[in-house]
Motif scaffolding. Sequence first.
Motif, PDB file in Angstrom:
ATOM      1  N   PHE A  48       0.795  -1.235   0.036  1.00  0.00           N
ATOM      2  CA  PHE A  48      -0.081  -0.071   0.237  1.00  0.00           C
ATOM      3  C   PHE A  48       0.847   1.172   0.222  1.00  0.00           C
ATOM      4  O   PHE A  48       1.919   1.193   0.611  1.00  0.00           O
ATOM      5  CB  PHE A  48      -0.910   0.234   1.249  1.00  0.00           C
ATOM      6  N   GLY A  49       0.325   2.225  -0.748  1.00  0.00           N
ATOM      7  CA  GLY A  49       1.228   3.594  -0.862  1.00  0.00           C
ATOM      8  C   GLY A  49       1.188   4.241   0.689  1.00  0.00           C
ATOM      9  O   GLY A  49       2.397   4.812   0.915  1.00  0.00           O
ATOM     10  N   LYS A  50       0.438   4.067   1.599  1.00  0.00           N
ATOM     11  CA  LYS A  50       0.294   4.444   2.629  1.00  0.00           C
ATOM     12  C   LYS A  50       1.479   4.057   3.566  1.00  0.00           C
ATOM     13  O   LYS A  50       1.823   4.759   4.438  1.00  0.00           O
ATOM     14  CB  LYS A  50      -0.943   4.291   3.422  1.00  0.00           C
ATOM     15  N   ASP A  51       2.081   3.097   3.193  1.00  0.00           N
ATOM     16  CA  ASP A  51       3.249   2.546   3.943  1.00  0.00           C
ATOM     17  C   ASP A  51       4.511   3.127   3.581  1.00  0.00           C
ATOM     18  O   ASP A  51       5.505   3.108   4.389  1.00  0.00           O
ATOM     19  CB  ASP A  51       3.383   1.159   3.562  1.00  0.00           C
ATOM     20  N   VAL A  52       4.632   3.910   2.768  1.00  0.00           N
ATOM     21  CA  VAL A  52       5.597   4.524   2.248  1.00  0.00           C
ATOM     22  C   VAL A  52       5.272   6.219   1.882  1.00  0.00           C
ATOM     23  O   VAL A  52       5.390   6.490   0.754  1.00  0.00           O
ATOM     24  CB  VAL A  52       6.607   3.972   1.083  1.00  0.00           C
ATOM     25  N   PRO A  53       4.773   6.904   2.914  1.00  0.00           N
ATOM     26  CA  PRO A  53       3.995   8.159   2.601  1.00  0.00           C
ATOM     27  C   PRO A  53       5.168   9.599   2.305  1.00  0.00           C
ATOM     28  O   PRO A  53       4.635   9.946   1.482  1.00  0.00           O
ATOM     29  CB  PRO A  53       3.476   8.479   3.976  1.00  0.00           C
ATOM     30  N   GLU A  54       6.252   9.389   2.720  1.00  0.00           N
ATOM     31  CA  GLU A  54       7.338  10.402   2.310  1.00  0.00           C
ATOM     32  C   GLU A  54       8.510  10.112   1.718  1.00  0.00           C
ATOM     33  O   GLU A  54       8.695   8.856   1.715  1.00  0.00           O
ATOM     34  CB  GLU A  54       7.684  11.063   3.776  1.00  0.00           C
ATOM     35  N   ALA A  55       9.119  11.157   1.109  1.00  0.00           N
ATOM     36  CA  ALA A  55      10.288  10.797   0.371  1.00  0.00           C
ATOM     37  C   ALA A  55      11.405   9.978   1.309  1.00  0.00           C
ATOM     38  O   ALA A  55      11.511  10.668   2.187  1.00  0.00           O
ATOM     39  CB  ALA A  55      10.900  12.045  -0.225  1.00  0.00           C
ATOM     40  N   TRP A 150      -3.151   2.161  -7.628  1.00  0.00           N
ATOM     41  CA  TRP A 150      -4.450   2.610  -7.827  1.00  0.00           C
ATOM     42  C   TRP A 150      -5.159   2.134  -6.621  1.00  0.00           C
ATOM     43  O   TRP A 150      -5.094   1.141  -6.036  1.00  0.00           O
ATOM     44  CB  TRP A 150      -5.175   1.673  -9.062  1.00  0.00           C
ATOM     45  N   ARG A 151      -5.712   3.206  -5.988  1.00  0.00           N
ATOM     46  CA  ARG A 151      -6.599   3.131  -4.901  1.00  0.00           C
ATOM     47  C   ARG A 151      -5.746   2.776  -3.613  1.00  0.00           C
ATOM     48  O   ARG A 151      -6.246   1.908  -2.809  1.00  0.00           O
ATOM     49  CB  ARG A 151      -7.894   2.252  -4.776  1.00  0.00           C
ATOM     50  N   ASP A 152      -4.636   3.311  -3.825  1.00  0.00           N
ATOM     51  CA  ASP A 152      -3.483   3.119  -2.812  1.00  0.00           C
ATOM     52  C   ASP A 152      -2.792   1.728  -2.757  1.00  0.00           C
ATOM     53  O   ASP A 152      -1.862   1.638  -1.907  1.00  0.00           O
ATOM     54  CB  ASP A 152      -3.865   3.502  -1.290  1.00  0.00           C
ATOM     55  N   VAL A 153      -3.428   0.937  -3.624  1.00  0.00           N
ATOM     56  CA  VAL A 153      -2.703  -0.600  -3.727  1.00  0.00           C
ATOM     57  C   VAL A 153      -1.533  -0.439  -5.019  1.00  0.00           C
ATOM     58  O   VAL A 153      -1.711   0.200  -5.687  1.00  0.00           O
ATOM     59  CB  VAL A 153      -3.589  -1.590  -4.239  1.00  0.00           C
ATOM     60  N   VAL A 154      -0.219  -0.800  -4.280  1.00  0.00           N
ATOM     61  CA  VAL A 154       0.810  -1.117  -5.246  1.00  0.00           C
ATOM     62  C   VAL A 154       0.782  -2.447  -6.085  1.00  0.00           C
ATOM     63  O   VAL A 154       0.783  -3.322  -5.421  1.00  0.00           O
ATOM     64  CB  VAL A 154       1.988  -1.095  -4.348  1.00  0.00           C
ATOM     65  N   PHE A 155       0.339  -2.281  -7.107  1.00  0.00           N
ATOM     66  CA  PHE A 155       0.489  -3.477  -8.146  1.00  0.00           C
ATOM     67  C   PHE A 155       1.696  -3.369  -8.969  1.00  0.00           C
ATOM     68  O   PHE A 155       2.400  -2.549  -9.485  1.00  0.00           O
ATOM     69  CB  PHE A 155      -0.725  -3.224  -9.207  1.00  0.00           C
ATOM     70  N   VAL A 156       2.299  -4.796  -9.164  1.00  0.00           N
ATOM     71  CA  VAL A 156       3.453  -5.118  -9.823  1.00  0.00           C
ATOM     72  C   VAL A 156       3.220  -6.102 -10.773  1.00  0.00           C
ATOM     73  O   VAL A 156       2.461  -7.077 -10.698  1.00  0.00           O
ATOM     74  CB  VAL A 156       4.595  -5.572  -9.009  1.00  0.00           C
ATOM     75  N   ASN A 157       3.919  -6.129 -12.066  1.00  0.00           N
ATOM     76  CA  ASN A 157       3.907  -7.149 -12.821  1.00  0.00           C
ATOM     77  C   ASN A 157       5.295  -7.713 -12.964  1.00  0.00           C
ATOM     78  O   ASN A 157       6.102  -7.125 -13.785  1.00  0.00           O
ATOM     79  CB  ASN A 157       3.340  -6.668 -14.620  1.00  0.00           C
ATOM     80  N   ILE A 158       5.437  -8.751 -12.560  1.00  0.00           N
ATOM     81  CA  ILE A 158       6.809  -9.314 -12.375  1.00  0.00           C
ATOM     82  C   ILE A 158       7.576  -9.548 -13.392  1.00  0.00           C
ATOM     83  O   ILE A 158       8.812  -9.195 -13.824  1.00  0.00           O
ATOM     84  CB  ILE A 158       6.867 -10.420 -11.203  1.00  0.00           C
ATOM     85  N   PHE A 290     -12.327   0.188   1.060  1.00  0.00           N
ATOM     86  CA  PHE A 290     -11.518  -0.628   1.796  1.00  0.00           C
ATOM     87  C   PHE A 290     -10.719  -1.626   0.759  1.00  0.00           C
ATOM     88  O   PHE A 290     -11.188  -1.579  -0.598  1.00  0.00           O
ATOM     89  CB  PHE A 290     -11.872  -1.703   2.731  1.00  0.00           C
ATOM     90  N   ALA A 291      -9.438  -1.979   0.854  1.00  0.00           N
ATOM     91  CA  ALA A 291      -8.671  -3.044  -0.019  1.00  0.00           C
ATOM     92  C   ALA A 291      -7.993  -4.101   0.680  1.00  0.00           C
ATOM     93  O   ALA A 291      -7.441  -3.880   2.119  1.00  0.00           O
ATOM     94  CB  ALA A 291      -7.592  -2.107  -0.469  1.00  0.00           C
ATOM     95  N   PHE A 292      -8.356  -5.248   0.128  1.00  0.00           N
ATOM     96  CA  PHE A 292      -7.567  -6.495   0.777  1.00  0.00           C
ATOM     97  C   PHE A 292      -6.212  -6.607  -0.414  1.00  0.00           C
ATOM     98  O   PHE A 292      -6.515  -6.671  -1.713  1.00  0.00           O
ATOM     99  CB  PHE A 292      -8.294  -7.648   0.430  1.00  0.00           C
TER     100      PHE A 292
END
Length: 383
Positions: A48-55, A150-158, A290-292
């Motif tokens: 989640f983006g909220k886990d790394v909020p600042e530079a 998107w919606r604070d979820v960090v998606f990756v395509n490995i 919410f996001a799971f």
Amino acid sequence: MNKHAPLSSVLTDVTSAKGLPNAHYIDADVFNEEKESVLFANWSGIGFGKDVPEAGDAKPVNFLGMPLLMVRDRNGDLGVFQNTCRHRGMILVDKPQKIRGAIRCPYHSWCYGLNGELRTAPHVGGPGQSTHENLDFSELGLVRIRSYVWRDVVFVNIDGNAPEFEEVHADLMARWKEFEQPMYHGGESGSLQLELDSNWKLAVENFCESYHLPWVHPGLNSYSRLEDHYNITEMGKYSGQGTLVYRQFEGENGEKLKDFENLSETWNEGAEYIVVYPNVMLGVQRDHGFAFILEPVTHEKTREHIELYYAEKPEDAPHHEALRAKNAALWAEVFQEDVFVVEGMQKGRHGVKFDGGRFSPAMDAPTHCFHHWVASQVEKGRS
């Protein structure tokens, strides 16, 4: 048990299809196959983006054994890198932290910028020599992993081969366009983690459908009844359910959480709960979302990371803390009610004569949609 049984019985219409064979839930080899063809080959949620909020904020993530690192750079952009030094393969960051200067390898002190570029490599050319004619620093930056938030979820395509996220999920993003506005994490009460003795797909399947509400969620079903729900099926894209009677939570004096702005009447009493294939489950309501993220730990263990978001910052609305806590507690009760079902299905999948099961054409279309998609990805990986 045939681990690679043909999936033709899954890849058919819901009226006649069977579910995925048992091996897709209880066999470690098939789990590893799905890791490559389903989870690494598509846009999977890792954090989640909220886990790394600042530079400078950095958080390591172990995704199916793949060491990843989420980093917020000086421009405020979130990047994801392989958490591996380009020199001798050392893990760079082993716990969440603030990077004050550079990402420094603890082994030989090679240092990388927050954008992944290799900055310094002390003594790489011999004592006191920080360059070498055979080493091109521009080619030795950290391996960047394709990512999208998107919606604070960090998606990756490995594997790097999936179409762009906005292309894959254009329809869903358009469906929820009204919610493309600021949202804020609910703070301490807004996080929940659950451990499941289950394959990750069973959590998806359960979330997809409302069929189980009367028996598993009697409290929720008392006001959001089975007949108040509708199926959401976009074959090959996403699936889930919606309700026509979302009831806002109220405080003792009738106070309510702030709504997201400029929503259409659809959302006055409507809400939707959709799976973004493969492993992210999202919910939207007029006053919170919410996001799971489902973290597949093994073929029979899954970790659910659940976060709640609101239309205003908790610090800007301290008077609503009790409401946020009540909301979080009610959802936690609902989510925990699902655990015994998901784990029970996992136990049942060890029944060697179970043939994947049948779907109710009227009630199980969202779950069949997911099975069909997984089977199509596995077949694609086998071709």
